[in-house]
Write an enzyme that holds these catalytic residues in place. Structure first.
Site, short mmCIF file in Angstrom:
data_model
loop_
_atom_site.label_atom_id
_atom_site.label_comp_id
_atom_site.label_asym_id
_atom_site.label_seq_id
_atom_site.Cartn_x
_atom_site.Cartn_y
_atom_site.Cartn_z
N HIS A 36 0.86 -1.16 -0.06
CA HIS A 36 -0.02 -0.18 0.02
C HIS A 36 0.83 1.05 0.08
O HIS A 36 0.35 2.23 0.70
CB HIS A 36 -1.06 -0.01 1.14
CG HIS A 36 -1.90 -1.07 1.11
ND1 HIS A 36 -3.27 -0.67 0.33
CD2 HIS A 36 -2.12 -2.22 1.19
CE1 HIS A 36 -4.02 -1.84 0.30
NE2 HIS A 36 -3.45 -2.83 0.96
N ASP A 173 1.83 -4.05 -9.31
CA ASP A 173 1.42 -5.75 -9.86
C ASP A 173 1.93 -5.47 -11.32
O ASP A 173 2.52 -6.30 -11.86
CB ASP A 173 0.10 -5.73 -9.58
CG ASP A 173 -0.34 -5.76 -8.14
OD1 ASP A 173 0.38 -5.60 -7.20
OD2 ASP A 173 -1.46 -5.86 -8.15
C1 GLA Z 1 -2.93 -4.50 -4.70
C2 GLA Z 1 -2.62 -3.25 -5.74
C3 GLA Z 1 -1.51 -2.76 -5.74
C4 GLA Z 1 -0.92 -2.45 -4.37
C5 GLA Z 1 -1.18 -3.78 -3.40
C6 GLA Z 1 -0.85 -3.30 -2.06
O1 GLA Z 1 -2.19 -5.60 -4.88
O2 GLA Z 1 -3.12 -3.75 -7.04
O3 GLA Z 1 -1.56 -1.64 -6.75
O4 GLA Z 1 -1.46 -1.22 -3.83
O5 GLA Z 1 -2.53 -4.25 -3.58
O6 GLA Z 1 0.51 -3.32 -1.65
#
Ligand code: GLA
Length: 386
Positions: A36, A173
């Site tokens: 996050h 991601d």
């Molecule tokens: C999900 C979101 C990412 C990131 C994570 C937490 O995977 O897609 O962008 O914010 O949560 O780190």
């Protein structure tokens, strides 16, 4: 079970057309630390995994996409010129990528595709980013002369989540899926977009995921609320301090100044997010010195923050974290967005077997279901297979 290129080709022939297309793959990801932080302009520290998405794609000379999901045995047709697109999320990801690539000026045309994946769904390993990145990479290759750079391809996936699925995710991601490299983690500065590869070869330790099998679904989840909390605090601070755009630009003193005018909940969430960026840097330093104890300690601190301050844990994940602690595991924490999914655990090799056995027995005893153990192998990012 991972499908081979031949498996995908045979389904493509059966469900679409008796011809061959190109085959592409894109992985899911792990994240050692930095959760996050991406949408707060901070640091993340992910790596691609070997599990991913694989798709055979063949331009069909029309304006229609004909797509077959091998895993879900589901088929759809949609026009690339349609504004609405299909309803089912597994097809919306493809639709979104097509539309976002078109916005960038890539002359996308209709195509036939069959796709499948082995990233466990809802496990926090980014199955959706794997799908988006696979198609963004493929369409760039098939229709765009590979003119779009990798970071922009990652942003296409992110924009797909924002504009077609309603999840205001960060960039981690899709970045990890596109840029992954076998044997390397990547530290990304989400404010500047700069990143560095760090070799991942922990002597004497293993990284293992424990999937709680509590399915998390970020779309429509409180994920967007967390982001909103951080933005509320930034807005309050920005009134007093010029140039503050994200929590990355905020100091502890600035946070203190706005305590009275923000909700207690927003302040708690911002406290976690500011601290997490420092932890990523501490982990990178520790890794370079081979100091795995510090890496592990930071992971536990992240878990505590995610659970108590950011409130994205659940009972099952906290239970898994406690078991890891009891077993003497070096580091353990929730991985990914939270609300379910996996813990990531840094385990000394000698403790691996007893930890896995204990986790399996105790989790089953308490929740009546088997957790899934996944040994992490850091793999390559988006690529053409055939
Ligand atoms: C999900 C979101 C990412 C990131 C994570 C937490 O995977 O897609 O962008 O914010 O949560 O780190």
């Amino acid at each position: 079970m991972r499908l081979t290129i031949d498996d995908v080709r045979s389904r493509f022939k059966k469900h679409l057309v008796d011809a061959e297309g190109s085959v592409y793959a894109s992985p899911g990801r792990i994240n050692l630390i930095g959760e996050h932080t991406d949408y707060n302009g901070g640091f993340v520290f992910p790596g691609a995994v070997q599990q991913g998405m694989i798709a055979e794609i063949r331009p069909n000379g029309t304006r229609t996409v004909r797509a077959y999901s091998i895993d879900l045995k589901d088929y759809v047709e949609f026009s690339i010129d349609d504004d609405k697109g299909p309803n089912a999320s597994h097809f919306r990801y493809i639709f979104g990528v097509v539309r976002e690539m078109m916005k960038l000026g890539v002359p996308v045309e209709g195509f036939d595709t069959a796709f499948a994946g082995d990233v466990p769904l809802g496990a926090g390993m980014s199955s959706s980013a794997a799908l988006e990145s696979c198609f963004a990479f493929a369409l760039n290759d098939l229709f765009g002369d590979n003119k779009i750079d990798k970071m922009t391809l990652a942003k296409v996936g992110q924009a797909t989540e924002h504009n077609y699925l309603g999840c205001k995710c960060g960039i981690m991601d899709q970045f990890a899926s596109v840029h992954g490299k076998a044997g390397y983690l990547m530290r990304l500065d989400c404010r500047s977009g700069e990143f560095e590869y760090f070799p991942w070869n922990p002597q004497g330790y293993k990284l293992v995921l424990v999937n709680s099998c509590v399915k998390h679904e970020l779309v429509g989840s409180p994920y967007n609320d967390r982001r909103q909390s951080c933005e509320n605090v930034v807005a309050a601070i920005a009134k007093r301090h010029e140039g503050v755009e994200t929590l990355r630009d905020c100091t502890w003193e600035m946070l203190e100044e706005v305590k009275a005018e923000c909700s207690e909940e927003d302040i708690r969430r911002a406290t976690y997010a500011i601290g997490e960026t420092d932890r990523v840097l501490a982990v990178c330093d520790a890794l370079q010195k081979g100091d795995y104890e510090t890496v592990g300690q930071m992971m536990y601190e992240t878990h505590a923050g995610l659970s108590k301050d950011y409130e994205v844990s659940c009972e099952e994940l906290d239970f898994l974290n406690d078991i890891a602690k009891d077993c003497g595991v070096t580091g353990s924490r929730i991985m990914g967005g939270g609300f379910g999914g996996c813990t990531i655990n840094l385990v000394e090799e000698a403790l691996y077997e007893p930890f896995v056995e204990t986790v399996k027995t105790k989790y089953k005893e308490k929740y009546g279901k088997d957790p899934i153990i996944i040994d992490v192998v850091i793999g390559d990012g988006s690529r053409k297979l055939a």
